[in-house]
Design a protein around this motif. Sequence first.
Motif, mmCIF file in Angstrom:
data_model
loop_
_atom_site.group_PDB
_atom_site.id
_atom_site.type_symbol
_atom_site.label_atom_id
_atom_site.label_comp_id
_atom_site.label_asym_id
_atom_site.label_seq_id
_atom_site.Cartn_x
_atom_site.Cartn_y
_atom_site.Cartn_z
ATOM 1 N N LYS A 243 0.986 4.096 -2.980
ATOM 2 C CA LYS A 243 0.734 5.501 -2.668
ATOM 3 C C LYS A 243 1.918 6.354 -3.140
ATOM 4 O O LYS A 243 1.738 7.416 -3.741
ATOM 5 C CB LYS A 243 0.550 5.614 -1.150
ATOM 6 C CG LYS A 243 0.255 7.011 -0.645
ATOM 7 C CD LYS A 243 -0.223 6.940 0.818
ATOM 8 C CE LYS A 243 0.096 8.219 1.564
ATOM 9 N NZ LYS A 243 1.455 8.301 2.086
ATOM 10 N N GLY B 72 0.817 -1.204 0.000
ATOM 11 C CA GLY B 72 0.000 0.000 0.000
ATOM 12 C C GLY B 72 0.851 1.255 0.000
ATOM 13 O O GLY B 72 0.573 2.221 -0.719
ATOM 14 N N ILE C 219 -3.913 2.804 -9.780
ATOM 15 C CA ILE C 219 -3.109 4.000 -10.004
ATOM 16 C C ILE C 219 -2.785 4.249 -11.470
ATOM 17 O O ILE C 219 -2.414 5.354 -11.835
ATOM 18 C CB ILE C 219 -1.788 3.962 -9.202
ATOM 19 C CG1 ILE C 219 -1.017 2.688 -9.514
ATOM 20 C CG2 ILE C 219 -2.064 4.102 -7.722
ATOM 21 C CD1 ILE C 219 0.402 2.720 -9.000
ATOM 22 N N LYS D 110 2.069 6.882 -6.926
ATOM 23 C CA LYS D 110 1.044 7.826 -7.377
ATOM 24 C C LYS D 110 1.418 9.256 -6.996
ATOM 25 O O LYS D 110 1.381 10.174 -7.830
ATOM 26 C CB LYS D 110 -0.303 7.432 -6.773
ATOM 27 C CG LYS D 110 -1.452 8.247 -7.346
ATOM 28 C CD LYS D 110 -2.778 7.540 -7.128
ATOM 29 C CE LYS D 110 -3.908 8.345 -7.759
ATOM 30 N NZ LYS D 110 -3.733 8.479 -9.224
ATOM 31 N N GLU D 111 1.825 9.426 -5.727
ATOM 32 C CA GLU D 111 2.145 10.779 -5.250
ATOM 33 C C GLU D 111 3.342 11.370 -5.975
ATOM 34 O O GLU D 111 3.340 12.527 -6.388
ATOM 35 C CB GLU D 111 2.455 10.738 -3.751
ATOM 36 C CG GLU D 111 1.213 10.683 -2.894
ATOM 37 C CD GLU D 111 1.569 10.656 -1.433
ATOM 38 O OE1 GLU D 111 0.663 10.472 -0.619
ATOM 39 O OE2 GLU D 111 2.776 10.818 -1.112
ATOM 40 N N GLU E 85 -3.516 -3.848 -7.538
ATOM 41 C CA GLU E 85 -2.820 -2.651 -7.089
ATOM 42 C C GLU E 85 -2.647 -1.665 -8.231
ATOM 43 O O GLU E 85 -2.920 -0.480 -8.107
ATOM 44 C CB GLU E 85 -1.435 -3.015 -6.529
ATOM 45 C CG GLU E 85 -1.459 -3.653 -5.166
ATOM 46 C CD GLU E 85 -2.007 -5.059 -5.229
ATOM 47 O OE1 GLU E 85 -1.855 -5.707 -6.292
ATOM 48 O OE2 GLU E 85 -2.593 -5.507 -4.236
#
Lengths: 155, 278, 258
Positions: free
Chosen positions: B192, B188, B218, B195-196, B214
């Motif tokens: 994240k 996870g 994204i 993507k960020e 997953e």
Amino acid sequence: MESRNTQLAVGLFVIIGILALLFLGLKAANTNVLTNGETYKLFAKFDNIGGLKERSPVKVGGVVVGRVSKISLVGDYYEPLVEMTISKEYNEFSDTTSVSILTSGLLGEQYIGLNPGFIDDTVEMLEDGDYIYDTKSALVLEDLIGQFLFGQGND
Amino acid sequence: MRQVENSALDDALVVIDNLHFAHSFGAHQVYRNLSMRVPRGKITAVMGPSGIGKTTLLRLIGAQLYPQQGSIEFAGHNVHQLNRRDLYELRKRMSMLFQSGALFTDMTVYDNIAFPLREHSQLPEEIIDTIVKMKLEAVGLRGARDLMPAELSGGMARRAALARAIALDPELILYDEPFAGQDPISMGVIVKLIKELNASLGLTSIVVTHDIAEVMTIADYVYILADKQVVGHGTPAQLKQSDDPLIHQFLHGEADGPVPFHYAAASLEDDLLGSDHA
Amino acid sequence: MLNRVAALGKVTLDAIAGAGAALFMLMRALFGKPQLRKSWPLLMQQMYSVGVLSLLIIVVSGLFIGMVLGLQGYTILVDFGAEQSLGPMVALSLLRELGPVVTALLFAGRAGSALTAEIGLMKATEQLSSLEMMGVDPLRRVISPRFWAGFYSMPILALVFSAVGIYGGYLVGVRWLGVDDGAFWSVMQSNVEWGQDILNGVIKSLVFAFVVTWIALHKGYQCTPTSVGISRATTSTVVTASLAVLGLDFVLTALMFG
């Protein structure tokens, strides 16, 4: 800090290497003046040089004063000519000096023995490039045996 | 195969055209006629069953491998026609997150991240220090900067490697199986982060993976590889509605289908009864 | 029959390709643009792990081999009443042969295998690929400093080996068995030459250093990046390097002393 310690260790390592080289060079190897130092050359003709080689020692009374630097054949009759490189430290040989090819021990290497001649007002000193005329050739075993047998037969 | 019209594809950072590639003098064909466009500023996922050569694709883009035919363009340069110096120059604009992280085992996490900066920039050490701390902060490992890679867990190692990959602010990041072998939490975290980072740094990302769930959350665009070529592509939403049996099998993880469960072999009867050894 | 010929052809081609790859690797590693500021610390680090860490095994082996030479030499020479020749016997065998050769063999086992395994592991964990993708040439960053470290370290190690070995021979011959102290050193000195013996020994160990380090690095760089591949490459380094050293030693000895 770590890299400083590394450098220190490597530095010590190199120093140990140099010390080893110095030890080998000074303690184990031949350190006589001839390897560097100033030298001069003398020549001598022999009938037979036996087992003499380049780099064989030249001795006076057992003390090494120089080395054989070159061996060649000269003249119409191909006589062996030996070039000796002698330390400048010993430059007071008279022209009555004689040379002979000797053997160290029964099975040893052959070397040149230099017998300094007498010195008075009438003789000159040997200089660089001079020839020594009073020479005694190497003893060759076969010749000796031959002479011995020949001598026996005559008796 | 369905053709998808998408305006985002017009501005492509990486263009793969008609690629043929085989390992070791043609013995084992990996790609035949592979074409792909990777849009700038987006996350593009490349999915496919294991052993399809997805990592090979990344190595081809990085010009560590050379194709037999076809071309790969990165920002308008054909990567396989550059000389060494230009290639090495170009590689500074891309980075790759390896499956194992590939951190240098003989330096600390901090030095690992400082490495590309020290190697390629003439920046003074104070500025490098600031950059490294910022990159570590971005992946949440500022506290772990003095650890050696061997002291990190798998997930942390991958995050540290990610920090190193973004150290030089590249335009393109190639992720090689970023989710493989991760526990759900670190998975996870990495989802994240990808993507960020993509959004905040304006990166283009290529994510090679077989973890569908997953990556579908994204990815902006997805390519599915099978049988040496692209068998389907589109946005995640488009693919989910696809009725192509191959795409369907892959997305839903069915054991048998167009991609067979069995590795190509003689029939079981023959094998067991030993008819060809008799 | 045709298959045999084909197999032979393949082996030959592989061998040529392997040698070519090794040569190419070396060329690129050595003739890249040098960056002194960056490569100096790398060289230091490798000198440490390749040279300094090999010092202990070299000193211990040197001492023991020197002692054995002293003991064996004495028992043989004393039969001929020639025990005063113990010095040159120990010194010459160490300087001309045992120093460079045994050092190279130990180096292959100690440092060569470590180099292969390290580089193999860097390859298996994708660190080499990672360098390449960062736009850093692994040949220059990883291979080149290790090569030079090996090349500089081995002659130093060989000198230390010979020096310690002579001391070991001295301990046994003079201190234990009672050969005359003065004769031991002076006969040694009159028989050992700078150029003929010490320098030739150093030249030998430079050649061995070149070959052993090269083989170790090449085997690591070309290994199959799996645990089996690395272990095979490591074994192959020790075997190939040792054989190369022994073979080359004969050639060099023939050229130098023949």
